[in-house]
Design an enzyme around this catalytic site. Sequence first.
Site, PDB file in Angstrom:
ATOM      1  N   ASP A 153       0.836  -1.210   0.000  1.00 55.80           N
ATOM      2  CA  ASP A 153       0.000   0.000   0.000  1.00 55.80           C
ATOM      3  C   ASP A 153       0.867   1.255   0.000  1.00 55.80           C
ATOM      4  O   ASP A 153       0.540   2.244  -0.655  1.00 55.80           O
ATOM      5  CB  ASP A 153      -0.943  -0.007   1.208  1.00 55.80           C
ATOM      6  CG  ASP A 153      -1.857  -1.220   1.217  1.00 55.80           C
ATOM      7  OD1 ASP A 153      -2.345  -1.587   0.130  1.00 55.80           O
ATOM      8  OD2 ASP A 153      -2.065  -1.821   2.284  1.00 55.80           O
TER       9      ASP A 153
ATOM     10  N   HIS B  16      -5.503  -3.504   5.726  1.00 53.43           N
ATOM     11  CA  HIS B  16      -5.128  -3.825   4.352  1.00 53.43           C
ATOM     12  C   HIS B  16      -6.327  -4.385   3.581  1.00 53.43           C
ATOM     13  O   HIS B  16      -6.319  -5.524   3.140  1.00 53.43           O
ATOM     14  CB  HIS B  16      -3.949  -4.814   4.332  1.00 53.43           C
ATOM     15  CG  HIS B  16      -3.570  -5.232   2.947  1.00 53.43           C
ATOM     16  ND1 HIS B  16      -3.034  -4.357   2.028  1.00 53.43           N
ATOM     17  CD2 HIS B  16      -3.695  -6.415   2.301  1.00 53.43           C
ATOM     18  CE1 HIS B  16      -2.836  -4.987   0.890  1.00 53.43           C
ATOM     19  NE2 HIS B  16      -3.233  -6.242   1.017  1.00 53.43           N
TER      20      HIS B  16
HETATM   21  N1  LIG Z   1      -0.437  -8.388   1.787  1.00 59.12           N
HETATM   22  C1  LIG Z   1      -0.593  -7.995   0.555  1.00 59.12           C
HETATM   23  O1  LIG Z   1      -0.435  -6.801   0.239  1.00 59.12           O
HETATM   24  C2  LIG Z   1      -0.921  -8.980  -0.537  1.00 59.12           C
HETATM   25  C3  LIG Z   1      -0.813  -8.612  -1.883  1.00 59.12           C
HETATM   26  C4  LIG Z   1      -1.089  -9.558  -2.854  1.00 59.12           C
HETATM   27  C5  LIG Z   1      -1.483 -10.843  -2.491  1.00 59.12           C
HETATM   28  N2  LIG Z   1      -1.582 -11.171  -1.170  1.00 59.12           N
HETATM   29  C6  LIG Z   1      -1.990 -12.523  -0.747  1.00 59.12           C
HETATM   30  O2  LIG Z   1      -0.884 -13.410  -0.817  1.00 59.12           O
HETATM   31  C7  LIG Z   1      -1.367 -14.764  -0.915  1.00 59.12           C
HETATM   32  C8  LIG Z   1      -0.607 -15.518  -2.009  1.00 59.12           C
HETATM   33  O3  LIG Z   1      -0.850 -14.966  -3.270  1.00 59.12           O
HETATM   34  P1  LIG Z   1      -0.171 -15.601  -4.592  1.00 59.12           P
HETATM   35  O4  LIG Z   1      -0.583 -14.728  -5.719  1.00 59.12           O
HETATM   36  O5  LIG Z   1       1.267 -15.886  -4.353  1.00 59.12           O
HETATM   37  O6  LIG Z   1      -0.964 -16.986  -4.671  1.00 59.12           O
HETATM   38  P2  LIG Z   1      -0.532 -18.337  -5.444  1.00 59.12           P
HETATM   39  O7  LIG Z   1      -1.725 -19.207  -5.529  1.00 59.12           O
HETATM   40  O8  LIG Z   1       0.185 -17.996  -6.709  1.00 59.12           O
HETATM   41  O9  LIG Z   1       0.534 -18.977  -4.461  1.00 59.12           O
HETATM   42  C9  LIG Z   1       0.182 -19.456  -3.207  1.00 59.12           C
HETATM   43  C10 LIG Z   1       1.162 -20.541  -2.818  1.00 59.12           C
HETATM   44  O10 LIG Z   1       0.788 -20.999  -1.527  1.00 59.12           O
HETATM   45  C11 LIG Z   1       0.967 -22.393  -1.509  1.00 59.12           C
HETATM   46  N3  LIG Z   1       0.188 -23.010  -0.434  1.00 59.12           N
HETATM   47  C12 LIG Z   1      -1.152 -23.241  -0.375  1.00 59.12           C
HETATM   48  N4  LIG Z   1      -1.447 -23.862   0.787  1.00 59.12           N
HETATM   49  C13 LIG Z   1      -0.284 -23.990   1.462  1.00 59.12           C
HETATM   50  C14 LIG Z   1       0.066 -24.545   2.709  1.00 59.12           C
HETATM   51  N5  LIG Z   1      -0.851 -25.102   3.509  1.00 59.12           N
HETATM   52  N6  LIG Z   1       1.361 -24.508   3.080  1.00 59.12           N
HETATM   53  C15 LIG Z   1       2.297 -23.942   2.284  1.00 59.12           C
HETATM   54  N7  LIG Z   1       2.033 -23.419   1.098  1.00 59.12           N
HETATM   55  C16 LIG Z   1       0.761 -23.433   0.693  1.00 59.12           C
HETATM   56  C17 LIG Z   1       0.532 -22.848  -2.900  1.00 59.12           C
HETATM   57  O11 LIG Z   1       1.044 -24.168  -3.194  1.00 59.12           O
HETATM   58  C18 LIG Z   1       1.142 -21.765  -3.765  1.00 59.12           C
HETATM   59  O12 LIG Z   1       2.459 -22.089  -4.167  1.00 59.12           O
HETATM   60  C19 LIG Z   1      -2.865 -14.622  -1.180  1.00 59.12           C
HETATM   61  O13 LIG Z   1      -3.550 -14.830   0.035  1.00 59.12           O
HETATM   62  C20 LIG Z   1      -3.024 -13.185  -1.612  1.00 59.12           C
HETATM   63  O14 LIG Z   1      -4.313 -12.692  -1.340  1.00 59.12           O
HETATM   64  C21 LIG Z   1      -1.304 -10.267  -0.199  1.00 59.12           C
END
Ligand SMILES: NC(=O)c1ccc[n+]([C@@H]2O[C@H](COP(=O)([O-])OP(=O)(O)OC[C@H]3O[C@@H](n4cnc5c(N)ncnc54)[C@H](O)[C@@H]3O)[C@@H](O)[C@H]2O)c1
Length: 338
Positions: A173, A200
């Site tokens: 952000d 957030h």
């Molecule tokens: N804080 C922020 O500003 C922000 C910004 C963007 C995304 N996010 C969040 O980040 C998270 C990940 O996003 P992404 O685009 O990388 O998703 P993605 O689906 O590309 O990757 C997620 C990963 O998590 C793994 N995973 C799922 N369950 C798991 C477990 N129990 N143990 C370990 N690994 C596990 C999956 O295998 C995958 O590799 C989402 O929740 C998204 O909303 C947060």
Amino acid sequence: MFSRIARPAAHGLIRGLSTTAQANARVTVLGASGGIGQPLSLLLKNSPLISNLALYDIAHTPGVAADLSHIETRAKVTGYLGAEQLPESLKSADVVVIPAGVPRKPGMTRDDLFNTNASIVATLTDACAKHCPEAMICIISNPVNSTIPITSEVFKKHGVYNPNRIFGVTTLDIVRANTFVAELKGLDPARVNVPVIGGHAGKTIIPLISQSTPKVEFPQDQLEVLIGRIQEAGTEVVKAKAGAGSATLSMAYAGARFVFSLLDAMNGKEGVIECSFVRSEETESPYFSTPLLLGKNGIEKNLGLGKLTAYEEKLVSEAMAELKGSIKKGEEFIKSRK
Ligand SMILES: NC(=O)c1ccc[n+]([C@@H]2O[C@H](COP(=O)([O-])OP(=O)(O)OC[C@H]3O[C@@H](n4cnc5c(N)ncnc54)[C@H](O)[C@@H]3O)[C@@H](O)[C@H]2O)c1
């Protein structure tokens, strides 16, 4: 005296490998094979502050780890796959970064991710509380407004809760606010710093344009459009990706920036400040993001909200109900979990 909005020097991001800083941190990434996890791990591998980089996921970590391990930087990369290897991945971790979980698709709010991501974060932080209770825990998984209370409750259950070491990563952000303000004012984005407070998600994201450095001013109508864009910037990316996920590359950058700031502070650098969603007594919400002075043991001092304009005060009061609801939802999830 430090400025409460000093811009951190992001080792490995702005300065590449030219920095002479050396450290021996072990950083573990949980969810390392994902859209965020892979580029985040790449940026971490590029840092001289890290000697050991442990990559854990339920899929593909052997490949990601083998690939990254060929990069000519000092961090030793190890991959861990599946629940039985989770404890080993956390052993001796100084910092754990968690981007595990599902991302949004068009039309979804961050809260729509709760059902899936709440259990993932609870399971992973349960392992952190058992195997690296002293580590700094940085949660990226959404909804951050609920996953931080979840993490806190898990640590409390294990009797190892230290609110100074649990961080909701809201850095994206701030990164977005800096970029958008710089675009509008024709400034170098690397020299702009806009504190973003609150939470957030949507209207809980509160950019404090009045506290921006350098000082910038906008007419009220333009200010409202700018704030609205910062609040909905995640949705802008979700829509543009059209079903292929949410922000990953900019999030990896932001996550790395936060981890490097934390490592700098843990190494004794003074005046390191980042905003983060943490346990807080600054408002009536039990968790709230404000600028934090970081130190060897995590949060050294909460620098608070600073002086707000009447409009910013209104944004804070309008965010309270949603913030408190999301926090309660996270806390109740853990209370009802066996
Ligand atoms: N804080 C922020 O500003 C922000 C910004 C963007 C995304 N996010 C969040 O980040 C998270 C990940 O996003 P992404 O685009 O990388 O998703 P993605 O689906 O590309 O990757 C997620 C990963 O998590 C793994 N995973 C799922 N369950 C798991 C477990 N129990 N143990 C370990 N690994 C596990 C999956 O295998 C995958 O590799 C989402 O929740 C998204 O909303 C947060």
